[in-house]
Design an enzyme around this catalytic site. Structure first.
Site, mmCIF file in Angstrom:
data_model
loop_
_atom_site.group_PDB
_atom_site.id
_atom_site.type_symbol
_atom_site.label_atom_id
_atom_site.label_comp_id
_atom_site.label_asym_id
_atom_site.label_seq_id
_atom_site.Cartn_x
_atom_site.Cartn_y
_atom_site.Cartn_z
ATOM 1 N N GLY A 40 -15.125 -43.858 -6.676
ATOM 2 C CA GLY A 40 -15.518 -42.495 -6.353
ATOM 3 C C GLY A 40 -16.530 -41.875 -7.293
ATOM 4 O O GLY A 40 -17.082 -40.811 -6.990
ATOM 5 N N GLY A 41 -16.777 -42.500 -8.450
ATOM 6 C CA GLY A 41 -17.795 -42.003 -9.362
ATOM 7 C C GLY A 41 -17.494 -40.635 -9.948
ATOM 8 O O GLY A 41 -16.370 -40.133 -9.898
ATOM 9 N N LYS A 52 -13.597 -28.364 -7.065
ATOM 10 C CA LYS A 52 -13.244 -27.617 -5.860
ATOM 11 C C LYS A 52 -11.749 -27.341 -5.802
ATOM 12 O O LYS A 52 -11.322 -26.298 -5.287
ATOM 13 C CB LYS A 52 -13.694 -28.358 -4.600
ATOM 14 C CG LYS A 52 -15.185 -28.634 -4.530
ATOM 15 C CD LYS A 52 -16.037 -27.416 -4.881
ATOM 16 C CE LYS A 52 -17.474 -27.781 -5.168
ATOM 17 N NZ LYS A 52 -17.705 -28.392 -6.484
ATOM 18 N N LEU A 317 -27.379 -34.407 -5.341
ATOM 19 C CA LEU A 317 -26.298 -33.956 -4.478
ATOM 20 C C LEU A 317 -25.565 -35.165 -3.911
ATOM 21 O O LEU A 317 -26.189 -36.148 -3.495
ATOM 22 C CB LEU A 317 -26.855 -33.117 -3.324
ATOM 23 C CG LEU A 317 -27.570 -31.814 -3.701
ATOM 24 C CD1 LEU A 317 -28.322 -31.258 -2.499
ATOM 25 C CD2 LEU A 317 -26.561 -30.806 -4.224
ATOM 26 N N HIS A 442 -16.875 -14.653 19.121
ATOM 27 C CA HIS A 442 -16.634 -13.341 18.513
ATOM 28 C C HIS A 442 -15.128 -13.125 18.362
ATOM 29 O O HIS A 442 -14.365 -13.433 19.280
ATOM 30 C CB HIS A 442 -17.199 -12.234 19.407
ATOM 31 C CG HIS A 442 -16.897 -10.845 18.904
ATOM 32 N ND1 HIS A 442 -17.557 -10.295 17.829
ATOM 33 C CD2 HIS A 442 -15.987 -9.932 19.314
ATOM 34 C CE1 HIS A 442 -17.075 -9.079 17.610
ATOM 35 N NE2 HIS A 442 -16.109 -8.834 18.505
#
Length: 463
Positions: A40-41, A52, A317, A442
């Site tokens: 995953g680095g 996060k 990114l 909406h």
């Protein structure tokens, strides 16, 4: 004799692991080299994912302590269990990295454990064993950029790595750098009770994003209690038993001042990580910033050696690296993929969030491109009012002649999700009119995007 492969990817971050999986899906025999104990680095282990998790947890704490009463929800006293919050963060990371390991097994990607070094074109050495391959992919990512005079120890002076592991809330956190990482982690610790000061060399936050968004973003974060020293630079940091004393000078020159901090977060950017890869010995060319030079198809100057992600030019990114990983894998399999760099979103996951895609007004002016602007504030959006999150606005930029969407910039609740609509529109060459004519549910925050698109033509309904 060591096993041979069609592709060996060095680095198991988002770019590397995605490239490896996609190449395996396309029928290539693939191995991925990773020296960490987990896949995953930086992103999954000490970057995007743990940050996060803490952002989410700290938002819950902030909301419970300060905002729920507005909704008629009374909870009494609220206390922080930082150890439990950190433990949850660890669980989130563990589940994600185990998921990558599962995907490697599912797709028959071999994990070569250890540090990879390119010993020659087509040969990669890992833990004393040399493997043959047709293609080598460099996907080793990036590391925090150092600052002269500010020595990182990950205890008192930390990078994002140390800022994710603090054992107590600092009294005063000073963040050096007003970019994404500094603002996100500064927000975490401010919500949890720290005094936070951000020192930025330039005259604005989030350099590279839309200037109008940056100014409004500064005001919003200021209302949340974060202090800013813009147009300032840190020239020295002296560590002591009771904290760190920073020497801060005006960027344009002038008298220095001293600022005391319990913890200093160094977040001035990241640089390509290519240490110990053997690039120089093999003859792989790099640029003045240490990034690997590539052509339009991710090829280096050495045949059979490729590079993607943070080690090459472009935005650092995770999702940009993933797109490049997929494109390279497909290229190696004989397909003709394409990455649209004009439609890659960038997000700051503070609250409210900031999201940007395509060109800024400053870039369009510099390029001499005639454009139209449509803006719509969240104060006029019914869902934002119901949520109690009315800070910010949506801005859409479209070509003055063709109406094609050239960029969009959002400051507001869930901006990182809202920007995806514009990403799809730009990927398919949509006009602002196309977005405006699309029916939006909406009440939803997305209606602000529709209204901004209507505003490009001077006809918003709700303002």
């Amino acid at each position: 004799m060591a096993e041979s492969f069609d592709v060996i990817v060095i680095g198991a971050g988002p770019g590397g692991y995605v490239c490896a999986i996609r190449a395996a899906q396309l029928g290539l025999k693939v191995a991925c080299v990773e020296k960490r104990a987990t896949l995953g680095g930086t992103c999954l282990n000490i970057g995007c994912i743990p940050s996060k998790a803490l952002l989410q947890s700290s938002e819950h704490f902030e909301e419970t302590k300060h905002k729920l009463a507005e909704h008629g929800v009374n909870v009494g006293s609220v206390s922080l269990d930082l150890a439990k919050m950190m433990a949850r963060k660890g669980e989130v990371v563990a589940s994600n990295v185990k998921g990558i390991e599962f995907l490697f097994k599912k797709n028959k990607v071999a994990w070569l454990k250890g540090e990879g070094r390119i010993v020659a074109p087509g040969k990669v050495e890992v833990a004393g064993t040399t493997y043959d391959t047709k293609h080598i992919v460099i996907a080793t990512g990036s590391e925090s950029t150092p600052l002269p005079g500010v020595e990182v120890d990950e205890k008192q002076i930390v990078t994002s790595t140390g800022a994710l592991e603090l054992e107590k809330v600092p009294g005063h956190l000073v963040v050096i750098g007003g970019g994404v990482i500094g603002l996100e982690l500064g927000s975490v610790w401010r919500r949890l009770g720290a005094e936070v000061t951000v020192i930025e060399f330039l005259d604005r936050l989030v350099p590279g994003m839309d200037a109008e968004i940056g100014k409004q973003f500064e005001r919003v974060l200021g209302k949340q209690g974060i202090k800013f020293k813009l147009k300032s630079k840190v020239t020295a940091a002296a560590k002591g038993k009771d904290g760190v004393t920073l020497t801060v000078e005006p960027a344009a020159g002038g008298a220095a001042e001293q600022i005391k901090a319990d913890i200093v977060l160094l977040a001035i950017g990241r640089r390509a990580y290519t240490e110990s890869l053997g690039l120089k010995e093999v003859g792989v060319a790099t640029d003045e910033r240490g990034r690997v030079r590539t052509d339009g198809h991710f090829a280096t100057n050495v045949p059979g050696i490729w590079a993607i992600g943070d080690v090459i030019t472009g935005a650092m990114l995770a999702h940009k690296a993933e797109e490049e990983g997929v494109a390279l894998a497909e290229h190696l399999a004989g397909q003709k993929p394409h990455v649209n760099y004009d439609a890659i979103p960038s997000v700051v996951y503070t609250w409210p969030e900031v999201a940007s895609i395509g060109k800024t007004e400053e870039e369009l002016k510099a390029a001499g491109i005639a454009y139209k602007v449509g803006k719509f504030p969240f104060t006029a959006n019914a869902r934002a009012r119901a949520m109690g999150d009315t800070d910010g606005f949506v801005k859409i930029l479209a070509d003055k002649q063709t109406d094609r969407v050239l960029g969009a910039h959002i400051l507001g609740a869930d901006a990182g999700t809202l920007i995806a609509e514009i990403a799809i529109a730009m990927e398919f060459g949509a006009s602002a009119e196309d977005v405006a004519r699309t029916c939006h549910a909406h009440p939803s925050l997305n209606e602000a995007v529709k209204e901004a698109a209507l505003a490009v033509d001077g006809r918003p309904i709700h303002i």
